[in-house]
Scaffold this active site. Sequence first.
Site, PDB file in Angstrom:
ATOM      1  N   ARG A  53       0.837  -1.205   0.000  1.00  0.00           N
ATOM      2  CA  ARG A  53       0.000   0.000   0.000  1.00  0.00           C
ATOM      3  C   ARG A  53       0.869   1.251   0.000  1.00  0.00           C
ATOM      4  NH1 ARG A  53      -1.324   1.685   4.573  1.00  0.00           N
ATOM      5  NH2 ARG A  53      -2.022  -0.312   5.415  1.00  0.00           N
ATOM      6  N   TYR A 106     -16.428  18.024 -14.891  1.00  0.00           N
ATOM      7  CA  TYR A 106     -16.808  16.622 -15.069  1.00  0.00           C
ATOM      8  C   TYR A 106     -17.854  16.259 -14.007  1.00  0.00           C
ATOM      9  CZ  TYR A 106     -16.345  11.552 -14.895  1.00  0.00           C
ATOM     10  OH  TYR A 106     -16.596  10.210 -14.880  1.00  0.00           O
ATOM     11  N   ASP A 184      -7.484  20.044 -13.802  1.00  0.00           N
ATOM     12  CA  ASP A 184      -7.759  18.688 -14.290  1.00  0.00           C
ATOM     13  C   ASP A 184      -7.280  18.657 -15.739  1.00  0.00           C
ATOM     14  OD1 ASP A 184      -8.854  16.407 -15.466  1.00  0.00           O
ATOM     15  OD2 ASP A 184     -10.634  16.443 -14.179  1.00  0.00           O
ATOM     16  N   LYS A 209      -8.103   7.831 -19.270  1.00  0.00           N
ATOM     17  CA  LYS A 209      -8.377   8.449 -20.557  1.00  0.00           C
ATOM     18  C   LYS A 209      -7.113   8.459 -21.424  1.00  0.00           C
ATOM     19  CE  LYS A 209     -12.259   8.933 -18.362  1.00  0.00           C
ATOM     20  NZ  LYS A 209     -12.608  10.134 -17.620  1.00  0.00           N
TER      21      LYS A 209
HETATM   22  C1  LIG Z   1     -13.164  10.501 -16.329  1.00  0.00           C
HETATM   23  C2  LIG Z   1     -12.809  11.817 -15.768  1.00  0.00           C
HETATM   24  C3  LIG Z   1     -12.588  11.976 -14.381  1.00  0.00           C
HETATM   25  C4  LIG Z   1     -12.793  10.841 -13.387  1.00  0.00           C
HETATM   26  O1  LIG Z   1     -11.868   9.823 -13.553  1.00  0.00           O
HETATM   27  P1  LIG Z   1     -12.163   8.266 -13.272  1.00  0.00           P
HETATM   28  O2  LIG Z   1     -10.903   7.610 -13.683  1.00  0.00           O
HETATM   29  O3  LIG Z   1     -13.358   7.879 -14.087  1.00  0.00           O
HETATM   30  O4  LIG Z   1     -12.450   8.139 -11.810  1.00  0.00           O
HETATM   31  C5  LIG Z   1     -12.202  13.231 -13.935  1.00  0.00           C
HETATM   32  N1  LIG Z   1     -12.056  14.276 -14.773  1.00  0.00           N
HETATM   33  C6  LIG Z   1     -12.277  14.156 -16.109  1.00  0.00           C
HETATM   34  C7  LIG Z   1     -12.092  15.347 -16.990  1.00  0.00           C
HETATM   35  C8  LIG Z   1     -12.663  12.936 -16.635  1.00  0.00           C
HETATM   36  O5  LIG Z   1     -12.886  12.837 -17.951  1.00  0.00           O
END
Ligand SMILES: *Cc1c(COP(=O)(O)O)cnc(C)c1O
Length: 395
Positions: A53, A106, A184, A209
């Site tokens: 962890r 998001y 982000d 992503k």
């Molecule tokens: C998908 C996404 C998230 C969340 O991420 P997860 O891996 O699904 O928990 C946060 N910000 C953006 C812009 C996203 O596209």
Amino acid sequence: MSVSENQGFNTRAVHAGQAFEPRTGAVVPPVHFSSTYAQDGIGGLRDGYEYGRGTNPTRDSLQEQLAALEGGSHAYSFSSGLAAEDSMIRALTRPGDHIVLGNDAYGGTYRLISRVLGEWGIGNTPVDMSNLDAVAEAVAAGGPDGGKTRLVWVETPSNPMMKITDIEALARLAHDAGALLVVDNTFASPYLQTPLALGADIVVHSTTKYIGGHSDVVGGAIVVNDAELAEKIGFVQFAVGAVSGPMDAFLTTRGLKTLGVRMDRHSDNAQAVAEWLLQRPEVEAVLYPGLPSHPGHELAKKQMKKFGGMISVQFKGGEAAARTVAENTSVFTLAESLGGIESLMNYPSEMTHASVKGTELAVPVNLIRLSCGIEDVEDLIADLEHAFTFIGTGS
Ligand SMILES: *Cc1c(COP(=O)(O)O)cnc(C)c1O
């Protein structure tokens, strides 16, 4: 080899954190599945490794690679983007504190901040981040109970409205108010945009992503360039344990090595698709920062290398036309998520952004979002052209 910050992005992507294994010379470092590490006598750790962890060599190699690409001193890898956000927010805020975030953040981020952390006394104000006067006002106002604004949170380009925000100006604004700027960077990825270099304090990723890039792993990351922030976030990563597992970390590292070549193709394909969409009579608006008609085009040119693979489209035929196109493509797959090598299509108001339906963050019902993959662009355009023939036919 070890990498230096003077080396190019793709060299760092391929080599950072990827030193060959010393015993066998294996060029790809082995994936370390072990949950625990033998001690040479009580407390005699080898190279600091004690328990999975806290530290794991495969996760460490991903973290080193992420830090090198975002230009940060430290990166932390988590089991999802939202797990990363949750751990980071809890490391840096306390009950009564306030967060100012984009009004098209998001949906999952807004749900986490408003419905989970809200229950623990974290306030929030959603605002249009491209309107810096409105942001300054919300930051100064703070929370309903006089809570101080600790974090200003922006996505640029934003999801799914593709708004562009001036990161440098927003960082100054946040710092003047004693707050930290969180960017982000999921949509742009570090190949197209490096927020820490523009003054941001914290970079968040859903590595699910573009960074993973192959739609086969869920993960998240936080990157910072400050030892004090790093210590706080690292402590929560360890104490809460929402870490990425070894196989997830390995897949993410493997994807990250090709980020630059993928982002070039994603961006070039999206540019061509956006220009094609702009000519179509069925289309009301094309939201893509690579189009000179986009209100954030000049700013995007300044702070991004290219304009990315994401496009939002609004149809003159309203909800019916948007739904028809979403349900009649074959190269574009109708699915949640984005950033993979395969093209995806999403109807945000019922899919990714269903959690903000009926709130002030709701997405227009005539909008679909395209994640342009790395296929041949002629096939992407032919697929859309075919789907468009169904508009207005009632099928
Ligand atoms: C998908 C996404 C998230 C969340 O991420 P997860 O891996 O699904 O928990 C946060 N910000 C953006 C812009 C996203 O596209």
